[in-house]
Design an enzyme around this catalytic site. Structure first.
Site, short mmCIF file in Angstrom:
data_model
loop_
_atom_site.label_atom_id
_atom_site.label_comp_id
_atom_site.label_asym_id
_atom_site.label_seq_id
_atom_site.Cartn_x
_atom_site.Cartn_y
_atom_site.Cartn_z
N ASP A 110 -8.47 -3.07 -10.33
CA ASP A 110 -9.47 -2.48 -9.44
C ASP A 110 -8.86 -1.65 -8.32
O ASP A 110 -9.36 -1.63 -7.20
CB ASP A 110 -10.37 -3.58 -8.84
N LYS B 145 -8.27 3.12 -10.37
CA LYS B 145 -7.50 3.89 -11.36
C LYS B 145 -8.32 5.01 -11.99
O LYS B 145 -7.81 6.08 -12.24
CB LYS B 145 -7.01 2.96 -12.48
N ALA C 82 -11.82 -4.43 -18.51
CA ALA C 82 -11.56 -3.35 -17.54
C ALA C 82 -12.84 -2.58 -17.25
O ALA C 82 -13.77 -2.59 -18.05
CB ALA C 82 -10.54 -2.39 -18.12
N GLY C 83 -12.86 -1.95 -16.10
CA GLY C 83 -13.98 -1.08 -15.76
C GLY C 83 -13.46 0.07 -14.93
O GLY C 83 -13.04 -0.14 -13.80
N HIS C 84 -13.42 1.24 -15.51
CA HIS C 84 -12.90 2.41 -14.78
C HIS C 84 -14.06 3.30 -14.38
O HIS C 84 -14.82 3.77 -15.22
CB HIS C 84 -11.90 3.19 -15.65
N THR D 199 -13.24 -12.79 -17.29
CA THR D 199 -14.44 -11.94 -17.39
C THR D 199 -15.36 -12.42 -18.51
O THR D 199 -16.42 -11.84 -18.73
CB THR D 199 -14.05 -10.47 -17.65
N GLN E 236 -6.29 -3.15 -15.65
CA GLN E 236 -5.88 -4.34 -14.88
C GLN E 236 -4.71 -3.97 -13.94
O GLN E 236 -4.63 -2.84 -13.52
CB GLN E 236 -5.52 -5.51 -15.79
N THR F 187 -4.37 -12.00 -16.97
CA THR F 187 -5.04 -11.67 -18.21
C THR F 187 -4.03 -11.89 -19.34
O THR F 187 -2.88 -12.30 -19.08
CB THR F 187 -5.61 -10.24 -18.18
N LYS G 226 -8.65 4.76 -1.83
CA LYS G 226 -9.64 4.15 -0.95
C LYS G 226 -9.18 4.03 0.51
O LYS G 226 -9.56 3.09 1.21
CB LYS G 226 -10.09 2.79 -1.50
P1 IMP Z 1 -9.65 -11.99 -18.63
O1 IMP Z 1 -8.85 -10.73 -18.73
O2 IMP Z 1 -11.12 -11.76 -18.84
O3 IMP Z 1 -9.10 -13.07 -19.50
O4 IMP Z 1 -9.54 -12.53 -17.13
C1 IMP Z 1 -8.34 -13.03 -16.59
C2 IMP Z 1 -8.19 -12.66 -15.13
O5 IMP Z 1 -7.99 -11.27 -15.01
C3 IMP Z 1 -9.42 -12.97 -14.28
O6 IMP Z 1 -8.99 -13.32 -12.97
C4 IMP Z 1 -10.16 -11.64 -14.23
O7 IMP Z 1 -10.98 -11.53 -13.09
C5 IMP Z 1 -8.98 -10.70 -14.16
N1 IMP Z 1 -9.30 -9.36 -14.68
C6 IMP Z 1 -9.37 -8.98 -15.98
N2 IMP Z 1 -9.63 -7.67 -16.07
C7 IMP Z 1 -9.72 -7.20 -14.82
C8 IMP Z 1 -9.94 -5.89 -14.28
O8 IMP Z 1 -10.11 -4.88 -14.98
N3 IMP Z 1 -9.93 -5.81 -12.92
C9 IMP Z 1 -9.71 -6.90 -12.13
N4 IMP Z 1 -9.49 -8.12 -12.58
C10 IMP Z 1 -9.49 -8.28 -13.93
#
Ligand code: IMP
Length: 429
Positions: free
Chosen positions: A13, A16, A39-41, A130, A225, A240, A336
């Site tokens: 976050d 990117k 992810a969320g871009h 997530t 990430q 992750t 930011k």
């Molecule tokens: P997972 O990737 O869903 O298994 O989550 C594992 C950890 O990574 C958690 O703390 C999520 O909040 C964090 N996480 C996964 N993807 C993102 C992202 O794109 N941005 C921020 N945190 C992420």
């Protein structure tokens, strides 16, 4: 040298989407190399906001080839939804523009079900995933029982494979976790349809990348990430399951380091984290709330993927220095900076205190990190709105000092500074 790799230096976050969008202008190919729809871009173009989860941001330009690398885990249902949304906005998402690596692994409904029950089972030690099935999909990949995107080339055989896999995972879901069984037949039929739609997109991404670079084309590797979420280099187990760091780009796309000339570390001007795990500079009171915003603005600190409020805190230079070391950053992109306007005093952690000792380097063990206290340096803030700044000279002195101090503390130059969500709200140095 044709390749630029973009890596998040914090917990993801970092903003990117916007920087990748800016760098993509000069690229011929844009490739995602790791992670999935966790992810969320967010990219804002001409006032229109796009939230991309799987498709590389380069898709918003007409002339870029977009690649989804073998290091990714892809939920076909999410991908198709995203493709349809882009199409509805007039974006060309034909197979001439978008390629999916045949070695990327697929996320199936049982991965999502397992992610949910395993998280609940952790109780107070939950990671805060997530719940997109990311960890279980990578676990299957490592256990060599995953299903890869290449299998979609033959929809009939693929659907049988899916059926057998669901039946097998149903035993785990029902017998080990006491969950209802998933409907193997329904899922197999759904995945048959996904395969028919996605088969034309399957390609040998490593071959495309290497041939393009031989031809002196420019590749932008889009990280997702962040370094502190890396399976090996992050705050394990609060990470992750992929490699968001620089090596993940090479492994995930299948090319060698001789092509890389820039490694750009994304640094948000303060720190955020979603999910559990140590966060040394976290602000739990009013200042943290101010950094987070109310959620009314899409630029506020709420997850693009899950909508969860992000934990917020001061900039941690120990973290950025660590990320610069692990990834070998050649440049930084600061994002930011505008959010810090109106703080009287800004703080940057320059070192940690652990059991009475001063630590200059991030300890690799989460238990130790969780017991560290920040050693802050204070800097004057600024009150001006800087969202219209287009050169460094447009910034108030205090903001310029803040930028300079980050470069000094990390030892890497800042090439670009974001002062707002729009493409044009960028200071290029
Ligand atoms: P997972 O990737 O869903 O298994 O989550 C594992 C950890 O990574 C958690 O703390 C999520 O909040 C964090 N996480 C996964 N993807 C993102 C992202 O794109 N941005 C921020 N945190 C992420």
């Amino acid at each position: 040298m044709p390749a630029t790799i973009v890596v998040g230096s914090q917990w993801g976050d970092e903003g990117k989407g916007k920087v990748i969008d800016w760098l993509a202008e000069d690229a011929d190919l844009v490739a995602r190399y790791a992670g999935g729809d966790n992810a969320g871009h967010t990219v804002t173009v001409a006032g229109e906001r796009y939230a991309l989860h799987l498709v590389p941001s380069g898709i918003l330009y007409r002339d870029k080839l977009c690649l989804m690398g073998g290091g990714m885990v892809i939920n076909p249902a999410s991908l198709l939804k995203e493709m349809r949304d882009l199409e509805a906005h007039g974006v060309d998402i034909s197979s001439a523009r978008l390629k999916i690596s045949s070695s990327a692994h697929l996320i199936l409904p049982y991965h999502i079900a397992l992610d949910g029950v395993q998280e609940s089972g952790r109780g107070a030690d939950a990671i805060g995933t997530t719940k997109r099935g990311i960890g279980p999909a990578y676990a299957d990949k490592s256990a060599r029982v995953g299903i890869r995107a290449g299998a979609m080339r033959d929809p009939e055989e693929f659907s049988e494979k899916v059926y057998r896999a669901v039946e097998q995972k149903n035993r785990i879901l029902t017998q080990l976790y006491g969950q209802p069984a998933l409907e193997a037949k329904v899922i197999a039929a759904e995945f048959h349809d996904y395969a028919r739609t996605l088969a034309p997109y399957i390609a040998d991404v490593s071959l495309i990348v290497n041939q393009a670079m031989e031809a002196d084309k420019r590749l932008l590797c889009e990280g997702a990430q962040g370094t502190l979420l890396d399976l090996d280099h992050g705050t394990y187990p609060f990470v992750t399951s992929s490699a968001p760091t620089v090596g993940g780009a090479l492994a995930g796309l299948g090319f060698g380091p001789r092509y890389v000339d820039r490694v750009v570390g994304l640094v948000k001007a303060y720190t955020t984290r979603v999910g559990a795990g140590p966060f040394v500079t976290e602000l739990l009171g009013e200042e943290g709330d101010r950094l987070r915003g109310t959620g009314a603005d899409p630029w506020d600190e709420f997850g693009t993927t899950t909508g969860r409020p992000r934990r917020c805190g001061w900039l941690d230079a120990v973290v950025i220095r660590y990320a610069a070391r692990v990834n070998g950053f050649t440049h930084l992109a600061l994002t930011k900076l505008d959010i810090l306007s109106s703080f009287d005093v800004l703080k940057i952690a320059v070192a940690y205190e652990y059991q009475g000792e001063r630590l200059e380097h991030l300890p690799p063990d989460s238990e130790i990190l969780a017991a560290c206290q920040p050693i802050f340096e204070e800097m004057p803030g600024w009150s001006e709105d800087i969202r219209g700044a287009s050169t460094l000279e447009d910034l108030p002195l205090a903001a310029r000092q803040y930028v300079k101090r980050i470069e000094e503390l990390v030892g890497v130059p800042i090439m670009v500074i974001g002062v707002g969500p729009g493409r044009e709200q960028t200071i290029i140095r």
